[in-house]
Scaffold this active site. Structure first.
Site, PDB file in Angstrom:
ATOM      1  N   LEU A 104      45.280  43.319  46.746  1.00 40.71           N
ATOM      2  CA  LEU A 104      44.767  44.094  45.687  1.00 40.71           C
ATOM      3  C   LEU A 104      43.328  44.461  45.662  1.00 40.71           C
ATOM      4  O   LEU A 104      42.631  43.273  45.722  1.00 40.71           O
ATOM      5  CB  LEU A 104      45.387  44.102  44.189  1.00 40.71           C
ATOM      6  CG  LEU A 104      46.995  44.166  44.049  1.00 40.71           C
ATOM      7  CD1 LEU A 104      47.327  43.861  42.704  1.00 40.71           C
ATOM      8  CD2 LEU A 104      47.257  45.721  44.165  1.00 40.71           C
ATOM      9  N   ASP A 105      42.792  45.486  45.893  1.00 44.06           N
ATOM     10  CA  ASP A 105      41.485  45.613  45.750  1.00 44.06           C
ATOM     11  C   ASP A 105      40.770  44.895  44.447  1.00 44.06           C
ATOM     12  O   ASP A 105      41.407  44.907  43.575  1.00 44.06           O
ATOM     13  CB  ASP A 105      41.053  47.077  45.583  1.00 44.06           C
ATOM     14  CG  ASP A 105      41.327  47.993  47.077  1.00 44.06           C
ATOM     15  OD1 ASP A 105      41.470  47.190  47.931  1.00 44.06           O
ATOM     16  OD2 ASP A 105      41.566  49.186  46.821  1.00 44.06           O
ATOM     17  N   LYS A 106      39.408  44.618  44.526  1.00 40.31           N
ATOM     18  CA  LYS A 106      38.787  44.043  43.336  1.00 40.31           C
ATOM     19  C   LYS A 106      38.991  44.805  42.225  1.00 40.31           C
ATOM     20  O   LYS A 106      39.417  44.002  40.825  1.00 40.31           O
ATOM     21  CB  LYS A 106      37.293  43.840  43.693  1.00 40.31           C
ATOM     22  CG  LYS A 106      36.448  42.802  42.802  1.00 40.31           C
ATOM     23  CD  LYS A 106      35.121  42.781  43.259  1.00 40.31           C
ATOM     24  CE  LYS A 106      34.434  42.250  42.103  1.00 40.31           C
ATOM     25  NZ  LYS A 106      32.958  42.077  42.497  1.00 40.31           N
ATOM     26  N   LYS A 192      44.132  54.768  47.786  1.00 44.72           N
ATOM     27  CA  LYS A 192      42.815  55.629  47.793  1.00 44.72           C
ATOM     28  C   LYS A 192      42.641  56.251  48.974  1.00 44.72           C
ATOM     29  O   LYS A 192      42.004  57.491  48.752  1.00 44.72           O
ATOM     30  CB  LYS A 192      41.592  54.251  47.558  1.00 44.72           C
ATOM     31  CG  LYS A 192      41.776  53.491  46.110  1.00 44.72           C
ATOM     32  CD  LYS A 192      40.748  52.644  46.268  1.00 44.72           C
ATOM     33  CE  LYS A 192      40.716  51.710  44.907  1.00 44.72           C
ATOM     34  NZ  LYS A 192      39.961  50.659  44.840  1.00 44.72           N
TER      35      LYS A 192
END
Ligand code: URA
Length: 242
Positions: A104-106, A192
């Site tokens: 998962l992205d930061k 995104k």
């Protein structure tokens, strides 16, 4: 192995937790009160009891984490600055060497599985396995039927990659819209970039389900718990041969 490691792998909490357990006199080793968390034990032959129950060493640990924003989905941060989800899992459970299954992205939050079972890590991320992932997103701008259709008819990303069919369920539409996105693949920044391809930007992203395992509503961000037997059953096919 050390007594504190055995207790952590048996699900008795972080090293701090198990040290406290030992200090309180709640742990015995072969019938004697255990005093030293660092004492070496043999999980096959030594009998460790915590509150009178046998503490069984388990080799593979499977955790469900509600990843906090700011946590890096890696075992180590290449820049050495940010806390990784593996660091967090160690603090919470005392088990070293847990790695995230997928990423998962930061800035993203939500369901992340961590394990020391390398086979699961390898197979779960294989595109052949089609593991369903559901994301709750907040997006700038309105969402319409046209966006639902675009997800269904496959979105082309900025690098030309044609996404698999995906599903968009609009929860509310306005200046900021809310929706659920279901994917069966996991390209870098995929959600995104899918919205970007439709001229919208993602404000927040939270994974709420992976492979039929739901993010528990009562698990706060930054916390984790072991996967239940039922949840393990849901990813059993990922452990099987292709
Ligand atoms: N898609 C994204 O854009 N980010 C994530 O963290 C996961 C899926």
């Amino acid at each position: 192995m050390r007594l504190d490691k055995l207790l952590a792998h048996a699900g008795y909490g972080s090293r701090k937790d198990v040290k406290a357990l030992i200090k309180k006199g709640r742990v015995s080793l072969n019938g004697e009160l255990a005093k030293n968390p660092e004492v070496h034990v043999n999980p096959d032959t030594d009998i460790v009891l915590a509150d009178g129950e046998k503490a069984e060493y388990v080799k593979y640990v499977y955790l469900l984490m509600n990843k906090p924003a700011g946590g890096i989905s890696a075992t180590t941060d290449p820049h050495g600055q940010d806390k990784t989800v593996s660091d967090l899992a160690f603090e919470l459970t005392g088990v070293w060497g847990l790695f995230p299954v997928g990423r998962l992205d930061k800035d993203a939050t939500g369901l992340l599985i961590l394990t020391n079972d390398g086979i699961l890590g390898h197979r779960a991320t294989s595109p052949k396995k089609n593991a369903d992932k559901v994301y709750a997103v907040e997006v700038s701008g309105e969402l319409t039927e046209r966006d639902i259709l675009a997800f269904k008819e496959r979105i082309k990303l900025d690098d030309g990659y044609l996404c698999r069919e995906a599903f968009l369920e609009i929860m509310s539409s306005g200046l900021v819209s809310r929706a659920l996105v279901t994917l069966t693949e996991g390209k870098f920044h995929q959600v995104k970039r899918m919205f970007q391809a439709l001229g919208k930007s993602v404000i927040s992203l939270k994974r709420v389900s992976f492979c039929g395992i739901e993010l528990p509503e009562d698990l706060p961000e930054g916390e984790c718990r072991p996967l239940t037997e039922v949840e393990l059953g849901k990813i059993a096919h990922l452990l099987a041969e292709e």
